[in-house]
Scaffold this motif. Structure first.
Motif, PDB file in Angstrom:
ATOM      1  N   VAL A  11       2.460   6.648 -19.035  1.00 34.69           N
ATOM      2  CA  VAL A  11       3.194   6.032 -17.928  1.00 34.69           C
ATOM      3  C   VAL A  11       2.277   5.745 -16.745  1.00 34.69           C
ATOM      4  N   LYS A  12       2.557   4.630 -16.081  1.00 33.30           N
ATOM      5  CA  LYS A  12       1.967   4.283 -14.787  1.00 33.30           C
ATOM      6  C   LYS A  12       3.121   3.897 -13.870  1.00 33.30           C
ATOM      7  N   ALA A  13       3.209   4.511 -12.711  1.00 34.31           N
ATOM      8  CA  ALA A  13       4.288   4.225 -11.774  1.00 34.31           C
ATOM      9  C   ALA A  13       3.779   4.506 -10.359  1.00 34.31           C
ATOM     10  N   PRO A  14       4.531   4.147  -9.339  1.00 36.87           N
ATOM     11  CA  PRO A  14       4.086   4.457  -7.975  1.00 36.87           C
ATOM     12  C   PRO A  14       3.748   5.938  -7.803  1.00 36.87           C
ATOM     13  N   ASN A  15       2.579   6.216  -7.254  1.00 38.39           N
ATOM     14  CA  ASN A  15       2.108   7.580  -7.034  1.00 38.39           C
ATOM     15  C   ASN A  15       2.072   8.393  -8.325  1.00 38.39           C
ATOM     16  N   THR A  16       1.891   7.710  -9.455  1.00 38.96           N
ATOM     17  CA  THR A  16       1.962   8.354 -10.767  1.00 38.96           C
ATOM     18  C   THR A  16       0.908   7.734 -11.671  1.00 38.96           C
ATOM     19  N   SER A  17      -0.221   8.442 -11.839  1.00 38.10           N
ATOM     20  CA  SER A  17      -1.332   7.905 -12.624  1.00 38.10           C
ATOM     21  C   SER A  17      -1.171   8.135 -14.118  1.00 38.10           C
ATOM     22  N   VAL A  27       9.894  16.933 -11.406  1.00 40.78           N
ATOM     23  CA  VAL A  27      10.306  18.312 -11.155  1.00 40.78           C
ATOM     24  C   VAL A  27      10.497  18.561  -9.661  1.00 40.78           C
ATOM     25  N   ASN A  28       9.585  18.019  -8.860  1.00 42.68           N
ATOM     26  CA  ASN A  28       9.597  18.303  -7.423  1.00 42.68           C
ATOM     27  C   ASN A  28      10.367  17.282  -6.594  1.00 42.68           C
ATOM     28  N   GLY A  29      10.913  16.262  -7.257  1.00 45.69           N
ATOM     29  CA  GLY A  29      11.685  15.258  -6.526  1.00 45.69           C
ATOM     30  C   GLY A  29      10.885  14.547  -5.468  1.00 45.69           C
ATOM     31  N   VAL A  30       9.727  14.010  -5.841  1.00 43.62           N
ATOM     32  CA  VAL A  30       8.812  13.375  -4.899  1.00 43.62           C
ATOM     33  C   VAL A  30       9.207  11.911  -4.680  1.00 43.62           C
ATOM     34  N   CYS A  31       9.344  11.509  -3.450  1.00 46.32           N
ATOM     35  CA  CYS A  31       9.602  10.103  -3.128  1.00 46.32           C
ATOM     36  C   CYS A  31       8.276   9.347  -3.153  1.00 46.32           C
ATOM     37  N   CYS A  32       8.180   8.370  -4.058  1.00 47.12           N
ATOM     38  CA  CYS A  32       6.944   7.604  -4.242  1.00 47.12           C
ATOM     39  C   CYS A  32       7.036   6.208  -3.620  1.00 47.12           C
ATOM     40  N   LEU A  33       8.012   6.017  -2.737  1.00 47.73           N
ATOM     41  CA  LEU A  33       8.280   4.712  -2.136  1.00 47.73           C
ATOM     42  C   LEU A  33       7.747   4.653  -0.708  1.00 47.73           C
ATOM     43  N   GLU A  34       7.655   3.441  -0.165  1.00 45.50           N
ATOM     44  CA  GLU A  34       7.200   3.247   1.205  1.00 45.50           C
ATOM     45  C   GLU A  34       7.850   2.004   1.782  1.00 45.50           C
ATOM     46  N   THR A  35       7.826   1.889   3.099  1.00 46.38           N
ATOM     47  CA  THR A  35       8.354   0.691   3.755  1.00 46.38           C
ATOM     48  C   THR A  35       7.207  -0.253   4.108  1.00 46.38           C
ATOM     49  N   VAL A  36       7.469  -1.561   3.942  1.00 44.51           N
ATOM     50  CA  VAL A  36       6.496  -2.596   4.296  1.00 44.51           C
ATOM     51  C   VAL A  36       7.240  -3.717   5.029  1.00 44.51           C
ATOM     52  N   ASN A  37       6.497  -4.574   5.715  1.00 44.97           N
ATOM     53  CA  ASN A  37       7.160  -5.667   6.432  1.00 44.97           C
ATOM     54  C   ASN A  37       6.458  -7.019   6.260  1.00 44.97           C
ATOM     55  N   HIS A  38       5.630  -7.148   5.206  1.00 50.85           N
ATOM     56  CA  HIS A  38       4.879  -8.390   5.010  1.00 50.85           C
ATOM     57  C   HIS A  38       5.492  -9.298   3.935  1.00 50.85           C
ATOM     58  N   LEU A  39       6.632  -8.892   3.377  1.00 48.40           N
ATOM     59  CA  LEU A  39       7.205  -9.644   2.262  1.00 48.40           C
ATOM     60  C   LEU A  39       8.440 -10.454   2.625  1.00 48.40           C
ATOM     61  N   THR A  40       9.055 -10.136   3.729  1.00 53.30           N
ATOM     62  CA  THR A  40      10.407 -10.622   4.016  1.00 53.30           C
ATOM     63  C   THR A  40      10.408 -11.853   4.923  1.00 53.30           C
ATOM     64  N   PRO A  41      11.538 -12.584   4.963  1.00 55.05           N
ATOM     65  CA  PRO A  41      11.600 -13.863   5.684  1.00 55.05           C
ATOM     66  C   PRO A  41      11.228 -13.788   7.156  1.00 55.05           C
ATOM     67  N   LYS A  42      11.658 -12.739   7.852  1.00 58.60           N
ATOM     68  CA  LYS A  42      11.418 -12.638   9.290  1.00 58.60           C
ATOM     69  C   LYS A  42      10.640 -11.380   9.661  1.00 58.60           C
ATOM     70  N   GLY A  43       9.883 -10.866   8.694  1.00 60.61           N
ATOM     71  CA  GLY A  43       9.098  -9.667   8.963  1.00 60.61           C
ATOM     72  C   GLY A  43       9.910  -8.394   8.999  1.00 60.61           C
ATOM     73  N   GLU A  44      11.113  -8.435   8.421  1.00 58.58           N
ATOM     74  CA  GLU A  44      11.916  -7.215   8.360  1.00 58.58           C
ATOM     75  C   GLU A  44      11.237  -6.196   7.438  1.00 58.58           C
ATOM     76  N   SER A  45      11.525  -4.944   7.648  1.00 57.93           N
ATOM     77  CA  SER A  45      10.995  -3.928   6.744  1.00 57.93           C
ATOM     78  C   SER A  45      11.838  -3.892   5.475  1.00 57.93           C
ATOM     79  N   THR A  46      11.206  -3.548   4.370  1.00 55.44           N
ATOM     80  CA  THR A  46      11.921  -3.279   3.137  1.00 55.44           C
ATOM     81  C   THR A  46      11.174  -2.175   2.400  1.00 55.44           C
TER      82      THR A  46
END
Length: 403
Positions: A11-17, A27-46
């Protein structure tokens, strides 16, 4: 009829080599997500799930310099899966390679540059490999070549159900005797402005929400899902063949059922009828230890999961969603859910749905903290853009039991 069993995964996934890191994160319930603002129509975060490692194993070889990111991710996951299975004599076996891909290289930087050159009419700057960049099956064939196989090679593209349905197809070929081993995977790298704009238009992309509220499964305040990238690969064999070579069997693919909502292309089925039908068929009157759910923070989809839980299991069976940790890697998610279920079976725990406060879903038996217990049977639910539903039933391996 011989069982179809799993003898390796990668497997390869976010924060997962690799799969070891995947175990730790689950097991530890690690959040591997992050917020960015360079993808959206008006610079909103997602919210997104990005694989940040440079795939260093491929960098020294110039032959891979122009390979799309999806191919490299699939190659890395496939290499780990084959190593895990200890399959070394591929040339003496009939091998089938089956990969699920949804949007392919849409998030690949080189592909995006090629598209830009087309729009700017820069013919000389369009690479000779441009045709392959836009062809999903070139991803699968590149992976198959790297893994050293020349036999049956197939690409399945049914949206986010793609890799689960790739397993379904592979099992048919194994049971019929057409192939001896199936290398089955899913891969996607969708993170791009094109994808963000598309999903923002349909109001399923969370804009200007924090990680506490965005892309949270089973949470009525969540305004959408997290785009992420990833790859997963499993090795499938017939039980008799796996036992003959004294392989370690990690679990059994008991059953996979898929269907389509059958609605107009630009509409959605709010009833969840076909998902309920698919899960009913795959359960076959059984109660699994838990349901590895496709819930991802889109209210309509998560409410359908709630309907499945009530109608088929009376909210008695625990539900969880790993998308709270890694987001939704499109065509790769089904097989990554299978791998997480196999890990759950072999390590004895139910992974949590992190970040949710269960608002609007209080009646469900949602696992919010890791539960350590013996796990023998897991049901998986999956839904794809385009209306496909796919459900799977994964079991711990017990020698001698009938399939």
């Amino acid at each position: 009829m011989s069982k179809v069993v799993v003898t390796g995964y990668g497997v390869k996934a976010p924060n997962t080599s690799n799969s070891k890191e995947f175990v730790d994160n689950l097991v530890n319930g690690v959040c591997c997500l992050e917020t960015v603002n360079h993808l959206t129509p008006k610079g909103e975060s997602t919210v997104v799930g990005v694989i940040k490692e440079d795939l260093l194993e491929f960098l020294p070889d110039k032959a891979y310099a122009r390979f799309p990111r999806t191919a490299l991710l699939g190659m890395a996951a496939g290499k780990e899966a084959l190593s895990h299975s200890k399959l070394s004599d591929l040339k003496s076996k009939k091998i089938g390679v089956f990969f699920g891909v949804s949007v392919g290289n849409i998030g690949d930087v080189n592909f995006q540059e090629s598209i830009l050159n087309v729009h700017q009419n820069n013919y000389r700057e369009v690479p000779i490999i441009f045709g392959h960049q836009g062809n999903h099956h070139s991803i699968t064939s590149a992976i198959a070549h790297y893994l050293g196989t020349k036999g049956m090679t197939k690409t399945i593209s049914t949206g986010c159900t793609s890799s689960l349905e790739a397993i379904q197809d592979a099992a048919v070929y194994l049971k019929s005797g057409v192939i001896d081993v199936a290398i089955v995977g899913g891969v996607d790298s969708p993170i791009s402005k094109a994808a963000a704009f598309a999903f923002a238009k349909t109001k399923v992309l969370p804009l200007n929400q924090s990680l506490d509220d965005a892309a949270v499964p089973f949470q009525s305040s969540s305004k959408g899902f997290a785009m992420s990238e990833g790859a997963g690969v499993i090795i499938l064999e017939r039980e008799t063949d796996a036992l003959k070579r004294e392989a370690i069997i990690l679990g059994e693919i008991d059953r996979i059922v898929s269907n389509n909502d059958g609605v107009f292309i630009y509409s959605v089925d709010q009833s969840g009828e076909q998902m309920i039908n698919a899960l009913r068929e795959v359960l076959n009157h059984r109660h699994p230890d838990y349901v590895n759910s496709q819930a991802l923070g889109i209210q309509l989809n998560d409410i359908i999961e709630q309907k499945c839980s009530k109608e088929l299991l009376n909210h008695k069976v625990p539900y969880t969603s790993i998308k709270s940790m890694i987001g939704n890697p499109f065509g790769a998610i089904g097989i990554i859910q299978v791998i997480s279920s196999l890990i759950s079976i072999n390590y004895g725990f139910i992974p949590p749905t992190i970040r949710t406060r269960k608002k609007g879903f209080e009646d469900m038996n949602i696992v919010c903290d890791t539960i350590f217990k013996e796990i023998n049977e897991v049901a998986i639910t999956n839904h794809g853009y385009g209306g496909n539903n796919a459900c799977a039933y994964i079991k711990s391996y017990k020698k001698g039991e009938s399939s």
